[in-house]
Every structure is written in C-alpha cells, then in structure tokens.
Scaffold this motif. Structure first.
Motif, mmCIF file in Angstrom:
data_model
loop_
_atom_site.group_PDB
_atom_site.id
_atom_site.type_symbol
_atom_site.label_atom_id
_atom_site.label_comp_id
_atom_site.label_asym_id
_atom_site.label_seq_id
_atom_site.Cartn_x
_atom_site.Cartn_y
_atom_site.Cartn_z
ATOM 1 N N SER A 78 0.809 -1.214 0.000
ATOM 2 C CA SER A 78 0.000 0.000 0.000
ATOM 3 C C SER A 78 0.849 1.275 0.000
ATOM 4 O O SER A 78 0.317 2.370 -0.120
ATOM 5 C CB SER A 78 -0.956 0.041 1.210
ATOM 6 O OG SER A 78 -1.940 1.011 0.994
ATOM 7 N N ALA A 138 -0.740 15.889 0.388
ATOM 8 C CA ALA A 138 -0.655 14.452 0.651
ATOM 9 C C ALA A 138 -1.837 13.768 -0.018
ATOM 10 O O ALA A 138 -2.762 14.443 -0.492
ATOM 11 C CB ALA A 138 -0.704 14.187 2.158
ATOM 12 N N GLY A 139 -1.805 12.440 -0.036
ATOM 13 C CA GLY A 139 -2.925 11.706 -0.602
ATOM 14 C C GLY A 139 -4.226 12.046 0.114
ATOM 15 O O GLY A 139 -5.241 12.360 -0.520
ATOM 16 N N ALA A 140 -4.197 12.004 1.431
ATOM 17 C CA ALA A 140 -5.411 12.282 2.204
ATOM 18 C C ALA A 140 -5.888 13.720 1.959
ATOM 19 O O ALA A 140 -7.086 13.982 1.862
ATOM 20 C CB ALA A 140 -5.146 12.059 3.690
ATOM 21 N N HIS A 172 -8.898 2.253 2.230
ATOM 22 C CA HIS A 172 -7.880 2.809 3.121
ATOM 23 C C HIS A 172 -8.587 3.723 4.120
ATOM 24 O O HIS A 172 -9.545 4.414 3.766
ATOM 25 C CB HIS A 172 -6.910 3.617 2.265
ATOM 26 C CG HIS A 172 -5.641 3.991 2.956
ATOM 27 N ND1 HIS A 172 -5.486 5.168 3.625
ATOM 28 C CD2 HIS A 172 -4.458 3.338 3.051
ATOM 29 C CE1 HIS A 172 -4.249 5.233 4.110
ATOM 30 N NE2 HIS A 172 -3.609 4.136 3.777
ATOM 31 N N ASN A 175 -9.992 7.297 3.428
ATOM 32 C CA ASN A 175 -11.188 7.596 2.627
ATOM 33 C C ASN A 175 -12.360 8.032 3.501
ATOM 34 O O ASN A 175 -12.886 9.140 3.315
ATOM 35 C CB ASN A 175 -11.603 6.404 1.747
ATOM 36 C CG ASN A 175 -10.637 6.118 0.589
ATOM 37 O OD1 ASN A 175 -10.897 5.281 -0.261
ATOM 38 N ND2 ASN A 175 -9.514 6.805 0.547
ATOM 39 N N THR A 216 -10.850 2.581 -5.141
ATOM 40 C CA THR A 216 -9.415 2.434 -5.371
ATOM 41 C C THR A 216 -9.273 1.302 -6.379
ATOM 42 O O THR A 216 -9.904 0.263 -6.210
ATOM 43 C CB THR A 216 -8.712 2.067 -4.048
ATOM 44 O OG1 THR A 216 -9.136 2.973 -3.038
ATOM 45 C CG2 THR A 216 -7.216 2.139 -4.167
ATOM 46 N N ASP A 245 -9.330 6.979 -5.836
ATOM 47 C CA ASP A 245 -8.192 7.078 -4.919
ATOM 48 C C ASP A 245 -6.993 6.525 -5.683
ATOM 49 O O ASP A 245 -6.883 5.320 -5.908
ATOM 50 C CB ASP A 245 -8.481 6.255 -3.656
ATOM 51 C CG ASP A 245 -7.287 6.219 -2.695
ATOM 52 O OD1 ASP A 245 -6.147 6.450 -3.138
ATOM 53 O OD2 ASP A 245 -7.503 5.932 -1.500
ATOM 54 N N ALA A 247 -3.864 6.178 -4.976
ATOM 55 C CA ALA A 247 -2.682 5.697 -4.257
ATOM 56 C C ALA A 247 -2.122 4.435 -4.911
ATOM 57 O O ALA A 247 -0.939 4.146 -4.799
ATOM 58 C CB ALA A 247 -3.024 5.436 -2.798
ATOM 59 N N ASN A 248 -3.009 3.678 -5.576
ATOM 60 C CA ASN A 248 -2.561 2.440 -6.224
ATOM 61 C C ASN A 248 -2.390 2.613 -7.731
ATOM 62 O O ASN A 248 -2.576 1.666 -8.501
ATOM 63 C CB ASN A 248 -3.557 1.309 -5.942
ATOM 64 C CG ASN A 248 -3.510 0.869 -4.489
ATOM 65 O OD1 ASN A 248 -2.648 1.306 -3.735
ATOM 66 N ND2 ASN A 248 -4.426 -0.001 -4.104
ATOM 67 N N ASN A 269 -0.803 10.055 -5.488
ATOM 68 C CA ASN A 269 0.208 10.262 -4.441
ATOM 69 C C ASN A 269 1.558 10.349 -5.137
ATOM 70 O O ASN A 269 2.148 9.318 -5.473
ATOM 71 C CB ASN A 269 0.200 9.105 -3.452
ATOM 72 C CG ASN A 269 -1.166 8.895 -2.824
ATOM 73 O OD1 ASN A 269 -2.156 8.715 -3.544
ATOM 74 N ND2 ASN A 269 -1.234 8.899 -1.516
ATOM 75 N N HIS A 271 4.362 11.011 -3.999
ATOM 76 C CA HIS A 271 5.417 10.372 -3.208
ATOM 77 C C HIS A 271 5.390 8.862 -3.340
ATOM 78 O O HIS A 271 6.382 8.207 -3.055
ATOM 79 C CB HIS A 271 5.314 10.798 -1.743
ATOM 80 C CG HIS A 271 3.909 10.780 -1.223
ATOM 81 N ND1 HIS A 271 2.955 11.667 -1.651
ATOM 82 C CD2 HIS A 271 3.288 9.997 -0.333
ATOM 83 C CE1 HIS A 271 1.804 11.422 -1.038
ATOM 84 N NE2 HIS A 271 1.973 10.406 -0.238
ATOM 85 N N LYS A 272 4.284 8.282 -3.773
ATOM 86 C CA LYS A 272 4.266 6.832 -3.991
ATOM 87 C C LYS A 272 4.618 6.540 -5.451
ATOM 88 O O LYS A 272 5.691 6.023 -5.746
ATOM 89 C CB LYS A 272 2.887 6.263 -3.649
ATOM 90 C CG LYS A 272 2.563 6.308 -2.165
ATOM 91 C CD LYS A 272 1.173 5.768 -1.860
ATOM 92 C CE LYS A 272 0.887 5.826 -0.361
ATOM 93 N NZ LYS A 272 -0.515 5.550 -0.052
HETATM 94 C C1 PLP Z 1 -1.337 5.866 1.121
HETATM 95 C C2 PLP Z 1 -2.768 5.765 0.795
HETATM 96 C C3 PLP Z 1 -3.645 6.840 1.010
HETATM 97 C C4 PLP Z 1 -3.243 8.108 1.758
HETATM 98 O O1 PLP Z 1 -2.190 8.794 1.213
HETATM 99 P P1 PLP Z 1 -1.233 9.719 2.113
HETATM 100 O O2 PLP Z 1 -0.346 10.359 1.114
HETATM 101 O O3 PLP Z 1 -0.537 8.819 3.063
HETATM 102 O O4 PLP Z 1 -2.110 10.716 2.813
HETATM 103 C C5 PLP Z 1 -4.951 6.711 0.583
HETATM 104 N N1 PLP Z 1 -5.401 5.576 0.012
HETATM 105 C C6 PLP Z 1 -4.595 4.510 -0.188
HETATM 106 C C7 PLP Z 1 -5.150 3.273 -0.855
HETATM 107 C C8 PLP Z 1 -3.250 4.566 0.204
HETATM 108 O O5 PLP Z 1 -2.461 3.498 0.022
#
Ligand code: PLP
Length: 489
Positions: A78, A138-140, A172, A175, A216, A245, A247-248, A269, A271-272
């Motif tokens: 994740s 950030a993602g959130a 996550h 959400n 997601t 979302d 993040a993935n 994200n 950073h990811k």
């Molecule tokens: C990491 C993540 C987030 C939140 O992102 P942040 O940058 O840590 O705030 C949201 N949803 C999923 C599925 C994530 O893996």
C-alpha cells in the motif's frame, strides 16, 4: 530502550566550551548592542557543545539505525516504497528550484510556473483527466480536496441533499476520514470474497442523496476492479460522481487511465507512484485531477498558460477556496517531474507491468507456505492471510518481526481488515530478480522455522536495537524531547 546501543544523546556528549564550528565573521555593520533589547533573548539557548569528530560520529551512528529504501528491500504493501533515482534529488535541489520565494512576482518565476504547468499536463495525460492541481500536500489532503470539488459541483447545481459518499469496506482509512472532514456521511459497501466491490450491494445504495462513489483500483488487496465501467454508469445514472483514490496508480501507469474507466475526480500520491522518498509522514504531494467541466471548482490559485506562452496564477470565484497557502510541495513536484521526464514515455510504460510481474512472482513462489485467501492474478501487491500451517501458533506479527532479523523491512501487517492475519506485500518494479529471490527464500525459511523452532520466531527480533516495544505505551507516553527522557528515566 537500550541506551547502550543507541549511544548517548547529543546533550549527554556536551562539554562546556567544546567547539566543532566557528561562525564566520558577520558581514553587516554594527554590533550586538545595536539590536533593541526587546528583540534579544533573556538567556543563552541550551545548545550542546561538542567537537567535530564527536558530532560526526553521533549523527553517522544515528543514521545507521534507520532503515530505508536505500538500505534494503522495503515491501510495505500500500505504500509503493520504490527506489528513488538520485537525479530527482539533484533536480529538486538546484538553486533555481530551491531559492524561490512563494510570493515572488509572477514575472520572476516563469520557469517554476512552466515546470508546474508541465507536470500538471503530464498527470492529466497519465490520468486521463482534463486538468490537475498540484496544491494538496498528501494523498489524504487530495481526497479532501477532491471531495470538496464534488461538493462544490453538486452545490453549484442547487443539489444540496447529496451528502453521502459510498466507500467499500476494503478502503484505506483515509477515505472515510476525508469524507467526514469534507462534511459528508460515509456509507460502507461490502466486498465479495475475492476482494472486489459487491455490485449488487452497491445498486440499492445509489439514490439522490449520494454525492460520490469513492474507489481504489486496483483495490487495497491488489485486485483489479473489472466492473468499474458498469459501476460508473450506475453512479452517473443516479447523479453521483466517481472518485478515484490514486494511491494504487503504480500498476496502471501507462497501461490504463482512470478517466477512461469513468472516474470524474482523482488524486495521485506523487510520493508513492512518482518516486519521492517518503515515510514517517512526509514529505508528500497529492495532486487532484478532474474531468472536463469540473476545472473551475479546483482550488485557488491555479497555474495557467496564457495565449502569449507565458504562465500566470489565477483565482476563480467558483473554486472551492484554497487548500494550501501556495502551490503545494514544490520540491516533491519537481522530483516527480524529473522522474517522469527522465523515464520518458517508454520508461513509464514499463512501470506498471514490471510492478505487476514482481508481485505475482513473489505470490506464486510462496503460496504453498503462506495462506493465499484470494487466488487470482494480482496487480502490484497482494495479501497473505498469515502462514498456511495454522497449527504453529506463529502469527503475522511474529513473521514480520522475524523478517527484521534477516535485514528486511516488514510488509504491511493487519491491513486490509478483510482477513485476520493480513500480510500485504508490494515489491514495486525497481527490484531485481535476485532481490526477489532472496526475499522469497527468507520468507520460506521463516515458514519452516515456524514449524521447527516456533519460539525463535515468536520472540523475534533478536538482533535489532530494540525487540518488541509496547506499541500502546509508546504511543501514549511519547519520549520526543530530552526533557521527556529525563522525566521518564
Ligand atoms: C497511502 C494511501 C492513502 C493516503 O495517502 P497519504 O499520502 O498517506 O495521505 C490513501 N489511500 C490509499 C489506498 C493509500 O495506500
């Protein structure tokens, strides 16, 4: 805490009068006595006084107590802990990037605005969206921004009764939290045993009080949600918007675009997926993209390109307001831009398939010794439900702790909540086959130890500075300053 191992604190190494550094002679005219006494501090600051070798050893030793992507394999599901090429750091550290002031006049930061605009456009292309804002941190924060865009859209149509967000039970934790902060009510929809959303359970929830369906994809168990077009159709027919979302996004880059799947608003994200060292809470960046027609709701300020080719900051009355003082986390944005430009089109197209191949390779190499609750091709990550042999009494926590002894960062444990013993592994695309093979053999070895010598695993780790701290006590009773330490000694 084993103080012997960590060595002493810098304050304990301090000896009065020791110096490791001399300040250069000041370049301004005048003396200390010219400074008004109201601006002077009453007593000298309590700073440690150490010589240079002591200082260098202290911080070098501290740095070796840390684990990072640059020290070893970090399969934290994740979180997409991929290797971050150093060229990105160099680009972000260039004086032209670093020595900017957020309130500099537009004409003096045309290059920075162009870089911002270029990244914005690249993300729009990758996500299949019309426009992106890079402002969220950030993602959130992106989730919150995106949901505020959705609220602003419904309110602009005079449709104020849409106050619910549908979120799958596998989502996550950010959400539902973001939905709550955006003033929306969360309605949970359950997942099927294969981890995908239960479309039949979703259908009756879609009425005229739903603002958005938040999903997601691939979902938090690493499974591709193949029924998204159908779900998007249902949501749109009910007047709701689709939130992605992102993040993935890693396994999707260059392969599939959320905009083409039917999503209206998304975050990424940086950073990811776009390679910025992260962990411990930052630094991050959560750009938000919207489909055509929703651009005007994006937060202020926006960076636009004028007809004459110059760049400008604009604000807009329909915008949801501002969600950050300026243009987000500029250094992280520049690392992402450097990453995207240095990989190029062809390089980016390899990211998703390689991340997916690596995850499936580990999964099928270990599914005889670890329990695989969802036996399907996964995307970039997958979940084991603990060891296959449940008779040993060895838990997922024990396996994770034992991995530390072998020099690995542990996978994500006890998330997602769909299984009791979740062990979530995400190798990312930047790892070689040799690294994956070594990890696989260590995981198999731990499974063997669990049967042969379970005590060894249950009492791990044995060669780390600390073994099994009381997580709850550590969270409740934080030691973050020297004063805390002396009070707790
Ligand atoms: C990491 C993540 C987030 C939140 O992102 P942040 O940058 O840590 O705030 C949201 N949803 C999923 C599925 C994530 O893996």
């Amino acid at each position: 805490m084993n103080r012997e191992y960590y060595g002493k604190l810098i304050f304990e190494l301090s000896r009065e009068g020791r110096k490791g550094y001399k300040l250069p002679k000041h370049a301004v005219e005048g003396s200390l006595s010219d400074i008004p006494s109201t601006l002077m501090r009453e007593s000298a600051p309590q700073l440690p006084e150490v010589d240079e070798p002591t200082l260098v050893r202290h911080y070098t030793n501290l740095s070796t107590n840390n684990f990072g992507v640059d020290t070893g394999f970090y399969p934290l599901g994740s979180c997409t802990m991929k290797y971050n090429p150093k060229i990105n750091e160099e680009v972000a550290a260039m004086p032209a990037m670093q020595k900017l002031h957020p309130y500099q006049p537009e004409a003096t930061v045309q290059g920075a605005l162009e870089a911002y605009h270029t990244l914005q456009a690249a993300l729009a292309e990758i996500g299949g969206m019309s426009e992106f804002t890079l402002n969220p941190f950030a993602g959130a924060h992106g989730e919150l921004t995106g949901l505020m865009v959705i609220r602003a859209y419904h309110e602009s149509r005079g449709d104020a009764k849409r106050t619910k967000v549908i979120v799958p039970d596998s989502a996550h934790g950010t959400n539902p939290a973001s939905a709550a902060v955006a003033g929306l009510k969360v309605v949970e929809v359950k997942s099927l045993p294969d981890g995908t959303i239960d479309v039949d359970a979703l259908r009756p929830l879609l009425d005229d009080t739903v603002a958005a369906v938040m999903m997601t994809n691939p979902n938090t168990v690493g499974i591709f949600e193949s029924r998204i077009p159908e779900i998007a159709q249902m949501a749109h027919d009910a007047g709701a918007l689709m939130y992605y979302d992102g993040a993935n996004l890693n396994p999707m880059v260059g392969v599939a675009r959320p905009g083409d799947m039917g999503f209206d608003v998304m975050h990424i994200n940086l950073h990811k997926t776009f390679s910025t060292p992260h962990g411990g809470g930052g630094p991050g960046s959560g750009p938000v993209g919207v489909r055509k027609g929703l651009e005007k709701f994006l937060p202020n300020p926006r960076v636009i390109k004028r007809d004459d080719g110059s760049f400008a900051l604009t604000t807009n009355d329909d915008a949801l307001g501002s969600i950050s003082v300026t243009l987000g986390n500029f250094a992280v944005e520049m690392k992402a831009l450097s990453y995207i430009l240095s990989l190029g089109n062809e390089g980016l197209k390899n990211v998703g398939p390689l991340a997916t191949l690596n995850a499936n390779y580990i999964k099928s190499s270990l599914n005889h010794v670890y329990k695989l609750p969802i036996d399907r091709i996964c995307k970039h990550e997958f979940v084991f439900d603990g060891l296959a042999d449940k008779s040993t009494g060895v838990t997922t926590l024990d396996v994770a702790k034992r991995l530390l002894d072998y020099g690995y960062h542990a996978p994500t444990i006890y998330f997602p909540l769909l299984f009791h013993e979740s062990l979530m592994i995400e190798p990312t695309e930047t790892e070689s086959k040799e690294t994956l093979d070594e990890f696989i053999s260590v995981m198999a070895k731990i499974a063997h130890e669990a049967s042969a010598t379970p005590e060894v695993v249950k009492t791990a780790p044995h060669n780390t500075p600390i073994s099994r701290p009381d997580d709850t006590a550590a969270a409740l009773n934080q030691i973050v300053t020297y004063a805390d330490l002396t009070q707790n000694a």
